[in-house]
Design a protein around this motif. Sequence first.
Motif, PDB file in Angstrom:
ATOM      1  N   TRP A  14       0.832  -1.205   0.000  1.00 22.36           N
ATOM      2  CA  TRP A  14       0.000   0.000   0.000  1.00 22.36           C
ATOM      3  C   TRP A  14       0.868   1.257   0.000  1.00 22.36           C
ATOM      4  N   VAL A  15       0.326   2.332  -0.503  1.00 18.76           N
ATOM      5  CA  VAL A  15       0.980   3.635  -0.487  1.00 18.76           C
ATOM      6  C   VAL A  15       0.872   4.218   0.924  1.00 18.76           C
ATOM      7  N   ASP A  16       1.933   4.891   1.366  1.00 17.62           N
ATOM      8  CA  ASP A  16       1.921   5.566   2.664  1.00 17.62           C
ATOM      9  C   ASP A  16       0.675   6.454   2.769  1.00 17.62           C
ATOM     10  N   GLY A  17      -0.034   6.338   3.887  1.00 11.66           N
ATOM     11  CA  GLY A  17      -1.233   7.133   4.106  1.00 11.66           C
ATOM     12  C   GLY A  17      -2.536   6.450   3.731  1.00 11.66           C
ATOM     13  N   THR A  18      -2.450   5.255   3.148  1.00 12.97           N
ATOM     14  CA  THR A  18      -3.664   4.520   2.778  1.00 12.97           C
ATOM     15  C   THR A  18      -4.362   4.008   4.030  1.00 12.97           C
ATOM     16  N   VAL A  19      -5.640   4.334   4.168  1.00 17.00           N
ATOM     17  CA  VAL A  19      -6.447   3.826   5.281  1.00 17.00           C
ATOM     18  C   VAL A  19      -7.038   2.495   4.835  1.00 17.00           C
ATOM     19  N   VAL A  20      -6.918   1.503   5.701  1.00 14.12           N
ATOM     20  CA  VAL A  20      -7.397   0.160   5.363  1.00 14.12           C
ATOM     21  C   VAL A  20      -8.348  -0.366   6.430  1.00 14.12           C
ATOM     22  N   GLY A  21      -9.167  -1.297   6.005  1.00 16.27           N
ATOM     23  CA  GLY A  21     -10.054  -2.024   6.902  1.00 16.27           C
ATOM     24  C   GLY A  21      -9.857  -3.503   6.640  1.00 16.27           C
ATOM     25  N   ARG A  22     -10.405  -4.287   7.508  1.00 15.95           N
ATOM     26  CA  ARG A  22     -10.198  -5.728   7.429  1.00 15.95           C
ATOM     27  C   ARG A  22     -11.528  -6.452   7.281  1.00 15.95           C
ATOM     28  N   ARG A  23     -11.515  -7.498   6.493  1.00 18.05           N
ATOM     29  CA  ARG A  23     -12.659  -8.400   6.335  1.00 18.05           C
ATOM     30  C   ARG A  23     -12.107  -9.801   6.382  1.00 18.05           C
ATOM     31  N   LEU A  24     -12.083 -10.404   7.585  1.00 21.31           N
ATOM     32  CA  LEU A  24     -11.516 -11.722   7.820  1.00 21.31           C
ATOM     33  C   LEU A  24     -10.054 -11.735   7.390  1.00 21.31           C
ATOM     34  N   ASP A  25      -9.695 -12.465   6.325  1.00 22.54           N
ATOM     35  CA  ASP A  25      -8.302 -12.555   5.903  1.00 22.54           C
ATOM     36  C   ASP A  25      -7.935 -11.556   4.808  1.00 22.54           C
ATOM     37  N   ARG A  26      -8.850 -10.652   4.486  1.00 21.52           N
ATOM     38  CA  ARG A  26      -8.575  -9.657   3.452  1.00 21.52           C
ATOM     39  C   ARG A  26      -8.462  -8.265   4.075  1.00 21.52           C
ATOM     40  N   VAL A  27      -7.526  -7.491   3.583  1.00 23.61           N
ATOM     41  CA  VAL A  27      -7.374  -6.104   3.992  1.00 23.61           C
ATOM     42  C   VAL A  27      -7.612  -5.253   2.749  1.00 23.61           C
ATOM     43  N   LEU A  28      -8.519  -4.295   2.871  1.00 19.82           N
ATOM     44  CA  LEU A  28      -8.943  -3.493   1.736  1.00 19.82           C
ATOM     45  C   LEU A  28      -8.826  -2.013   2.046  1.00 19.82           C
ATOM     46  N   ALA A  29      -8.543  -1.211   1.015  1.00 19.98           N
ATOM     47  CA  ALA A  29      -8.493   0.238   1.196  1.00 19.98           C
ATOM     48  C   ALA A  29      -9.884   0.743   1.530  1.00 19.98           C
ATOM     49  N   ARG A  30      -9.919   1.713   2.444  1.00 21.33           N
ATOM     50  CA  ARG A  30     -11.186   2.380   2.778  1.00 21.33           C
ATOM     51  C   ARG A  30     -11.120   3.796   2.230  1.00 21.33           C
ATOM     52  N   HIS A  31     -12.177   4.195   1.604  1.00 18.50           N
ATOM     53  CA  HIS A  31     -12.213   5.522   0.984  1.00 18.50           C
ATOM     54  C   HIS A  31     -12.608   6.567   2.015  1.00 18.50           C
ATOM     55  N   ARG A  32     -11.927   7.681   1.940  1.00 17.42           N
ATOM     56  CA  ARG A  32     -12.183   8.769   2.887  1.00 17.42           C
ATOM     57  C   ARG A  32     -13.425   9.448   2.513  1.00 17.42           C
TER      58      ARG A  32
END
Length: 130
Positions: A112-130
Amino acid sequence: MMKVLVATRVTQGKRKSDFSHCVDGELVWMIDPCPLSKRLPDGPCGCGRSFSGMSSDGYTTTAVVREIPGFSRRDYETALRASFDAKGWCPCCLTRSVPDIVDDLIDLAASWVDGTVVGRRLDRVLARHR
């Protein structure tokens, strides 16, 4: 320079199941989801959608990728071991070794790029949009 995941309150509240009981900026890791969380990711147990704070022992559904100058893999391992020691966890309680967990965290943050906010869904980590 190493990228890591740290707790953040950014984007908190965009989902009904969001929560944040960590200190902003503390290192986080991911506990393996329990059977209940695997069945109901947005249910009463948040372990499948949250990150665990290494210092506060709190949980949060959002983390941010940060580059920390001078931070090393050894520092990461030391922080995670200290967190487990403070909680009284023995190594046999973990499903993976500390070095393996740290490797996974480093690989994950590096993608991920520095500053990317992420969330988790079980074994997946996904970017969260601001």
